[in-house]
Design a protein around this motif. Structure first.
Motif, short mmCIF file in Angstrom:
data_model
loop_
_atom_site.label_atom_id
_atom_site.label_comp_id
_atom_site.label_asym_id
_atom_site.label_seq_id
_atom_site.Cartn_x
_atom_site.Cartn_y
_atom_site.Cartn_z
N THR A 133 -4.25 49.40 25.09
CA THR A 133 -4.58 48.49 26.20
C THR A 133 -4.94 47.12 25.63
O THR A 133 -5.07 46.96 24.41
N LYS A 254 -3.96 55.82 32.99
CA LYS A 254 -5.25 55.33 32.48
C LYS A 254 -5.74 54.08 33.19
O LYS A 254 -6.94 53.88 33.33
N THR A 255 -4.81 53.19 33.57
CA THR A 255 -5.27 51.91 34.12
C THR A 255 -4.78 51.64 35.54
O THR A 255 -5.07 50.59 36.11
N THR A 303 -0.46 46.72 31.67
CA THR A 303 -1.89 46.85 31.34
C THR A 303 -2.13 47.90 30.27
O THR A 303 -3.16 47.89 29.61
#
Ligand SMILES: Cc1cc2nc3c(=O)[nH]c(=O)nc-3n(C[C@H](O)[C@H](O)[C@H](O)COP(=O)(O)O)c2cc1C
Ligand SMILES: [Mn+2]
Length: 631
Positions: A133, A254-255, A303
């Motif tokens: 990230t 995850k994002t 991201t």
């Protein structure tokens, strides 16, 4: 047969079958892998899958040609033949309600097993072994191919682009190319008729951000399913679970608030900023065999990149047909036949020949039970799902082999009266179509090539059963070649002395003035000749070899907007050939001006150029070829 778990599982099976060639010599992502993969698909006996383990400037291996043959594609989906998929779907769609208790239970179990295979959420995922990230996000770490010399950049091609409908929350997955713009930004090429574009349109109204994930890899059925044109209510991964008879395991990103297959190789997470202007995407050497021109598409801000520790980068190339997407398209063709038959039960089979690049040509065979029945099918099929994008649609009788284009074109010559059995319609056309006068709006050519009945005014075939002699062919050949501008002519299916061997006529010209295509067409169609040798004339200019029907159809169909380019001629006949109320007996003819269109002819869009590899790369691969071990 056990379904494949993921990409590496599939690669291992291919290796065992001798259908995977591992290439460890250094190769570049720029053009070189394309040239090797394109040759492998077009020119080798086995068209094996390829794994490049030594990609210049990269550590990640590249897998390509995963669906290189029909047999392997069936194996990838765990069936003997691609028709078996249609068979399983047909079982579900069969309308007759089960009569006996046993049959009811069986039907119930069938549906239960379908539902059992809907995607399920898991907590741990190999695709999240590595999570990058912030500063660590760098798309250049992926060995993304620059496929063709004039491509606007590197393109990720074998994708599954995930988004959610902001109203219903339903997920859509589409295989859309993704152009790498820089380390953290890419372009999303969802065309206007596609699911991703529909979601984008909805988000645009509200502003803010649209979350998107781009998935690479997974088991082969899941890879394929992104390219299936399913209705919006059917999640592509639900379909994949049905195909592989096992659920697709999904994990939360995850994002972003999206789920992706746990067994994938690589996932790009990110968003489209709805307040940001669209960006130029392309050009790209596309599956039409031409470049799709640069246009405006949304930018994708990455991201996070998540991946396996030893991720493999799966990809594909498109270009001049046939290419690998032939068999991805073939799965869809076979799987959708029973769905088409729910609406049009009289349809027996259909086929999209590769020279028609999916959207330019469709042959449909059907059981005809009343006069003008073919027209009901033509109008019906022309509005079905993505079949709405078809340019030329032809119906033949039920027993005819639709997978044999030469045979079907001969049926057109035999059964079609070019005034009575052809209709010009209009409708949406594929975003990749370059010939349409207006972007995604074009003419459609609908042709009834069934044998005509008494109730349709004629019981006779159109084609005279007498053979055309060599001297008749010679005579009209010299008259055609005398038309100014004509360089070469060819009848692909004509055999001198053989009755019923009628053929369309291809004429190659070198176009030097505006309107020359139409002028030559007029002259060729007007030649007086009783043998039917100029009943269907196609004028082309951008064809290398006019004696190659595959190339001629490929170009002729690509370069045609039927609204603008189809010409009909109708010559009254002295004696009644037909008994059609309201019509006079006539010798009707049809012509296509499939030449390149010019601004001076009123063509206001930019005309693209053909996809072709650089000579230097071709030479380099010539040298490598013997040592690559691909046969
Ligand atoms: C190799 C390959 C590449 C493709 N690239 C694109 C693309 O860039 N843009 C697009 O709109 N469709 C592309 N398609 C076609 C779509 O994947 C297909 O129309 C699919 O049905 C889209 O999913 P959707 O119906 O959920 O929109 C591609 C298909 C294949 C096989
Ligand atoms: Mn969809």
């Amino acid at each position: 047969m056990k379904p494949y778990h993921n990409l590496r599982d599939y690669l291992a099976a291919l290796k065992q079958r001798g259908e995977l060639v591992i290439i460890d010599r250094p190769v570049s992502t720029r053009l070189e892998i394309t040239e090797i993969a394109d040759r492998t698909f077009k020119k080798t006996r086995r068209s094996p899958a390829l794994l490049f383990t030594n990609v210049t400037d990269h550590t990640m291996p590249v897998a390509i040609n995963l669906f290189g043959t029909e047999e392997r594609t069936a194996m990838a989906l765990g069936v003997q033949s691609l028709d078996d998929i249609g068979g399983r779907i047909a079982d579900l769609t069969r309308p007759d309600p089960p009569k006996t208790l046993m049959a009811k239970i069986k039907k119930g179990l069938q549906f239960a097993s379908v539902l059992k295979n809907k995607p399920r959420l898991v907590k741990e995922a190999p695709v999240q072994e590595v999570v990058l990230t912030g500063e660590a996000v760098n798309l250049h770490r992926l060995p993304v191919l620059t496929c063709w010399p004039d491509d606007g950049g590197p393109f990720i091609t074998l994708t599954a682009v995930v988004s959610k409908d902001p109203d219903s929350g339903l997920r859509n997955i589409g295989m859309y190319r993704v152009q790498v713009f820089d380390e953290k930004t890419a372009g999303l090429h969802w065309q206007r008729h596609k699911g991703g574009a529909a979601h984008h349109e909805k988000y645009r109204k509200s502003g803010g951000k649209m979350e998107v994930a781009v998935v690479l890899g997974g088991d082969p059925a899941t890879i394929y399913s992104a390219s299936a044109p399913l209705p919006p209510v059917v999640d592509e991964w639900f379909f994949s679970g049905f195909l592989r008879k096992k659920p697709v395991d999904l994990v939360k990103c995850k994002t972003v608030d999206l789920e992706v297959p746990a067994q994938a190789e690589i996932v790009l997470e990110g968003y489209v900023d709805l307040n940001e202007p669209l960006r130029i995407e392309g050009p790209f050497g596309d599956h039409t065999g031409y470049y799709s021109l640069a246009d405006y598409y949304p930018a994708f801000h990455v991201t996070a990149i998540t991946m396996r520790k030893d991720a493999i980068y799966p990809t594909t190339i498109v270009g001049v047909p046939p290419v690998e997407d032939e068999f991805l398209g073939k799965i869809t063709e076979r799987a959708f036949l029973p769905l088409m038959q729910v609406v049009l039960p009289e349809v027996r089979d259909y086929h999209l020949p590769t020279e028609g690049v999916f959207h330019n040509l469709v042959f449909i065979s059907a059981r005809k039970s009343y006069p003008a029945h073919a027209w009901k099918i033509l109008h019906g099929a022309n509005g079905l799902g993505l079949m709405m994008l078809s340019k030329v649609m032809i119906v033949v009788d039920e027993q005819e082999p639709v997978t044999d284009p030469a045979h079907c074109w001969k049926l057109v010559m035999k059964h079609v009266h070019f005034k009575l059995d052809v209709a010009l319609s209009r409708g949406p056309i594929d975003a990749l179509d370059h010939a349409s006068q207006y972007f995604t709006y074009a003419g459609k050519l609908l042709i009834d090539a069934t044998r005509k009945w008494d109730g349709e005014g004629r019981s006779l075939s159109r084609e005279p059963e007498v053979a055309v002699s060599a001297s008749q062919i010679e005579e009209i050949t010299s008259r055609l070649l005398a038309i100014p501008g004509v360089k070469q002519i060819h009848w692909p299916y004509l055999v001198a002395g053989q009755s019923g061997s009628g053929s369309p006529l291809f004429i190659k010209i070198e176009k030097s003035v505006a309107g020359e295509g139409h002028r030559v067409l007029e002259a060729a169609l007007s030649l007086n000749n009783a043998c039917g040798l100029n009943r269907f004339v196609v004028v082309v200019d951008d064809v290398d070899d006019v004696t190659n029907p595959y190339d001629c159809w490929w170009i002729a169909l690509n370069n045609l907007d039927p609204l603008r380019d189809v010409v009909f001629k109708d010559f009254p006949l002295p004696s009644p050939g037909y008994r059609v109320p309201g019509y006079y007996p006539s010798d009707a003819r049809m012509g296509w001006d499939s030449t390149t269109k010019w601004p001076s002819e009123g063509f206001t869009r930019e005309w693209p150029w053909k996809v072709k590899m650089d000579d230097s790369v071709v030479k380099k691969v010539d040298e490598w070829w013997p040592s690559l071990g691909i046969d």
